[in-house]
Design a protein around this motif. Structure first.
Motif, short mmCIF file in Angstrom:
data_model
loop_
_atom_site.label_atom_id
_atom_site.label_comp_id
_atom_site.label_asym_id
_atom_site.label_seq_id
_atom_site.Cartn_x
_atom_site.Cartn_y
_atom_site.Cartn_z
N PHE A 41 4.57 -20.53 -21.25
CA PHE A 41 5.27 -20.83 -18.91
C PHE A 41 4.16 -20.21 -18.66
CE2 PHE A 41 7.48 -17.21 -19.59
CZ PHE A 41 7.67 -16.53 -19.38
N ASP A 42 3.49 -20.45 -17.47
CA ASP A 42 2.46 -19.50 -15.99
C ASP A 42 1.35 -19.87 -16.96
OD1 ASP A 42 2.15 -18.49 -13.95
OD2 ASP A 42 3.46 -16.16 -14.18
N HIS A 43 0.78 -20.91 -16.09
CA HIS A 43 -0.33 -21.05 -16.57
C HIS A 43 -1.83 -20.93 -15.44
CE1 HIS A 43 1.86 -22.74 -20.61
NE2 HIS A 43 0.22 -21.57 -21.14
N ARG A 56 -6.23 -16.35 -18.18
CA ARG A 56 -6.64 -15.15 -17.42
C ARG A 56 -5.83 -14.09 -17.61
NH1 ARG A 56 -9.81 -19.10 -16.65
NH2 ARG A 56 -12.12 -18.29 -14.72
N ASP A 57 -4.52 -14.46 -17.52
CA ASP A 57 -2.59 -13.43 -17.07
C ASP A 57 -2.28 -13.86 -18.52
OD1 ASP A 57 -2.00 -11.87 -15.40
OD2 ASP A 57 -0.96 -13.30 -14.59
N ARG A 58 -2.11 -13.37 -19.48
CA ARG A 58 -0.85 -13.83 -20.60
C ARG A 58 -0.55 -11.76 -20.59
NH1 ARG A 58 1.64 -17.89 -21.76
NH2 ARG A 58 0.13 -19.01 -22.29
N HIS A 59 0.10 -10.92 -19.54
CA HIS A 59 0.33 -10.32 -19.74
C HIS A 59 1.57 -10.35 -20.42
CE1 HIS A 59 3.35 -11.46 -16.56
NE2 HIS A 59 2.25 -11.69 -15.42
N GLY A 60 2.57 -9.13 -20.04
CA GLY A 60 3.94 -8.53 -20.89
C GLY A 60 5.13 -9.40 -20.69
N ALA A 61 4.96 -10.24 -19.13
CA ALA A 61 6.30 -10.60 -18.76
C ALA A 61 5.71 -12.42 -18.48
CB ALA A 61 6.44 -10.11 -17.58
N ASN A 62 4.77 -12.67 -19.18
CA ASN A 62 4.63 -13.75 -19.15
C ASN A 62 5.25 -14.66 -20.38
OD1 ASN A 62 3.43 -14.87 -16.71
ND2 ASN A 62 1.68 -14.54 -16.94
N LEU A 63 5.31 -13.49 -21.00
CA LEU A 63 5.92 -14.39 -22.61
C LEU A 63 7.61 -13.77 -22.51
CD1 LEU A 63 2.83 -13.79 -24.94
CD2 LEU A 63 4.25 -15.47 -24.66
N GLU A 64 8.11 -14.45 -22.81
CA GLU A 64 9.67 -14.41 -22.47
C GLU A 64 10.52 -14.46 -24.25
OE1 GLU A 64 10.95 -14.78 -18.32
OE2 GLU A 64 11.50 -16.53 -19.88
N VAL A 65 11.18 -13.59 -24.53
CA VAL A 65 12.40 -13.32 -25.72
C VAL A 65 13.66 -14.44 -25.48
CG1 VAL A 65 13.32 -12.52 -27.57
CG2 VAL A 65 10.83 -11.58 -27.04
N MET A 66 14.08 -14.63 -25.65
CA MET A 66 15.35 -15.56 -25.86
C MET A 66 16.34 -14.81 -27.02
SD MET A 66 14.35 -17.15 -23.50
CE MET A 66 15.73 -17.77 -23.23
N LYS A 67 17.67 -14.71 -25.94
CA LYS A 67 18.81 -13.77 -27.06
C LYS A 67 19.97 -15.50 -26.45
CE LYS A 67 21.89 -10.41 -28.70
NZ LYS A 67 22.29 -9.16 -27.77
#
Length: 283
Positions: free
Chosen positions: A185-187, A161-172
């Motif tokens: 992450f974060d499930h 219920r909580d795949r907001h935009g900060a629960n995905l991250e871009v790595m550089k």
């Protein structure tokens, strides 16, 4: 309590650990869910260790079981063969607001290499998007489609219920200037997180398409599967009935059996529904 001495390859630590030294930061949950979630970081360990509690109430204390969900989903993604952050479940004594409490919490390690930095996907999207580009098309343009389709599958299976935009991250990677999506992450806000009584568990419809928050799609986890083109269905290892024991192993000492049985029913029926979806898409 006993001073921490575990290794990260042990998935469940039953012996109570003394974590009263940790300083917890209260993070309000999203507008979709009531309650707060407490997190802490141990910077003395290398790599850093991140601690997370289940839903916290200042009067009742820890009232949720999101940390158990993290371990179950960790095991599920191991089975499916999907890249993700690994979690460990720990029995611990903690101190929050000067009150001590025994609880189960989860822990993960910082997976970044020295030359890597990270940014939340929603922030990166706002910085780099083209005019009228959606978050979904933005990810496709950046070459992350396979990872996104895996995410949509996972979030359907566990009803995240909580795949907001900060629960995905871009790595550089700052050395070779390469961008990639971080492992999932974060499930915690998934499965039966909203159920606390046996009556709620018994009456829970495991196939109901409850409203979800998804930065890349709609508020329907089932509807979001439609975003996956028929020729791009994720190539994952199939869930099988024999995996039930692996998913729930050791948790009977932590959660009621009715709760664990319902979680398995949910995962299995939603996997069958996904297989039906794939069959229809291939026709």
């Amino acid at each position: 309590g006993k001073k921490c001495n575990w290794k990260m390859n042990t998935k469940i630590i039953y012996e109570k650990q003394d974590l009263r030294n940790l300083s917890w930061t209260e993070l309000p949950s999203t507008g979709w869910i009531g309650g707060s979630f407490l997190k802490a970081v141990d910077f003395q360990e290398k790599p850093f260790r991140y601690y997370k509690l289940s839903s916290y109430d200042s009067i009742k204390g820890i009232i949720g079981h999101e940390c158990v969900n993290e371990l179950i989903v960790d095991r599920l993604l191991n089975i499916l063969g999907i890249s993700h952050i690994h979690y460990q479940l720990i029995n611990a004594r903690i101190k929050v607001e000067n009150k001590e409490q025994d609880t189960w919490l989860c822990i993960s390690e910082d997976f970044r290499k020295k030359e890597e930095s990270k940014i939340a996907l929603d922030v990166f999207y706002e910085l780099e998007k083209t005019k009228e580009e959606t978050p979904f098309s933005f990810c496709i343009r950046n070459g992350w489609e396979d990872r996104i389709y895996e995410m949509l599958l996972v979030d359907f299976l566990i009803l995240n219920r909580d795949r907001h935009g900060a629960n995905l991250e871009v790595m550089k990677n700052n050395r070779i200037r390469e961008l990639y999506l971080a492992p999932l992450f974060d499930h915690g806000l998934s499965l039966l997180f909203s159920c606390h009584e046996e009556s709620e568990i018994r009456n829970y419809n495991v196939l109901e398409d409850k409203p979800v928050q998804c930065f890349l799609g709609s508020c329907s986890a089932a509807g979001n599967l439609e975003l996956i083109p028929s020729g791009k269905l994720p190539k994952v290892n199939p869930l099988q009935k024999k995996h039930k024991a692996e998913l729930l192993m050791g948790l009977e000492q932590i959660m009621p059996s009715c709760f664990l049985e319902k979680i398995w029913e949910m995962l299995w029926k939603r996997w069958e529904a996904y297989e039906d979806f794939c069959t229809q898409r291939r026709k």
